[in-house]
Design a protein around this motif. Structure first.
Motif, PDB file in Angstrom:
ATOM      1  N   LYS A 180       0.830  -1.204   0.000  1.00 18.05           N
ATOM      2  CA  LYS A 180       0.000   0.000   0.000  1.00 18.05           C
ATOM      3  C   LYS A 180       0.865   1.255   0.000  1.00 18.05           C
ATOM      4  N   SER A 181       0.402   2.252  -0.761  1.00 20.18           N
ATOM      5  CA  SER A 181       1.037   3.565  -0.776  1.00 20.18           C
ATOM      6  C   SER A 181      -0.038   4.619  -0.544  1.00 20.18           C
ATOM      7  N   ILE A 182       0.233   5.521   0.384  1.00 22.43           N
ATOM      8  CA  ILE A 182      -0.698   6.596   0.726  1.00 22.43           C
ATOM      9  C   ILE A 182      -0.156   7.912   0.179  1.00 22.43           C
ATOM     10  N   GLY A 183      -1.001   8.619  -0.583  1.00 25.35           N
ATOM     11  CA  GLY A 183      -0.635   9.925  -1.118  1.00 25.35           C
ATOM     12  C   GLY A 183      -1.281  11.030  -0.307  1.00 25.35           C
ATOM     13  N   SER A 184      -0.465  11.986   0.150  1.00 27.32           N
ATOM     14  CA  SER A 184      -0.959  13.109   0.957  1.00 27.32           C
ATOM     15  C   SER A 184      -0.464  14.423   0.368  1.00 27.32           C
ATOM     16  N   ASP A 185      -1.276  15.465   0.547  1.00 22.98           N
ATOM     17  CA  ASP A 185      -0.864  16.777   0.059  1.00 22.98           C
ATOM     18  C   ASP A 185       0.045  17.473   1.073  1.00 22.98           C
ATOM     19  N   GLU A 186       0.391  18.710   0.789  1.00 25.98           N
ATOM     20  CA  GLU A 186       1.328  19.454   1.639  1.00 25.98           C
ATOM     21  C   GLU A 186       0.789  19.718   3.038  1.00 25.98           C
TER      22      GLU A 186
END
Length: 152
Positions: free
Chosen positions: A127-133
């Motif tokens: 799993k890879s989680i993408g988050s903003d700044e």
């Protein structure tokens, strides 16, 4: 040859130029974690003024695949790797700098070890989680990797 941030970004430039041109870059890698970033720009946007889903997928896949590559290299064995499946969830528009983090390196190490011991192909999900700044999750992606020792 030890896998490093520099070597992975060089690999992107020569072997995955579309990801490189879209701004996908490895920021950190160790035995358990890989961090990949990509910034929303004109070249990677969709018609809705956010990051195109495929660009997010490239960054997320790299965060998982780099860990698989690292553990294959550390094993010293010839092992093939392939994405067999993927699942994605998008929860917010991806704008600005998006950071994808995969913490499944120990799972890759364990499964590659099983493939070496048994001589049979193995599959596992990472799993890879993408988050903003602001640290707000924009997407979550899972990749099913298939690994198998090569006959010499």
């Amino acid at each position: 040859m030890k896998i490093s941030v520099f070597k992975l970004n060089k690999f992107l430039f020569f072997k995955l130029p579309s990801a490189f041109l879209c701004g996908v870059r490895v920021q950190q890698i160790d035995n358990t974690k890989c961090v990949v970033t990509v910034k929303h720009r004109w070249i990677n946007q969709n018609p809705f003024n956010s990051m195109y889903f495929a660009v997010q997928a490239m960054a997320a896949e790299l965060s998982t695949g780099a860990l698989v590559m690292n553990h294959i290299q550390l094993s010293g064995k010839k092992i093939s790797m392939l994405v067999a499946n993927n699942k994605s969830n998008f929860s917010k528009k991806a704008t600005g700098k998006i950071t994808f983090v995969c913490n499944d390196g120990s799972l890759a190490e364990k499964t590659i070890g099983e493939a070496i011991v048994t001589g049979e192909g193995q599959t596992f999900w990472m799993k890879s989680i993408g988050s903003d700044e602001n640290g707000i999750q924009v997407s979550e992606m899972e990749f099913e990797w298939s690994v198998r020792t090569k006959l010499t």
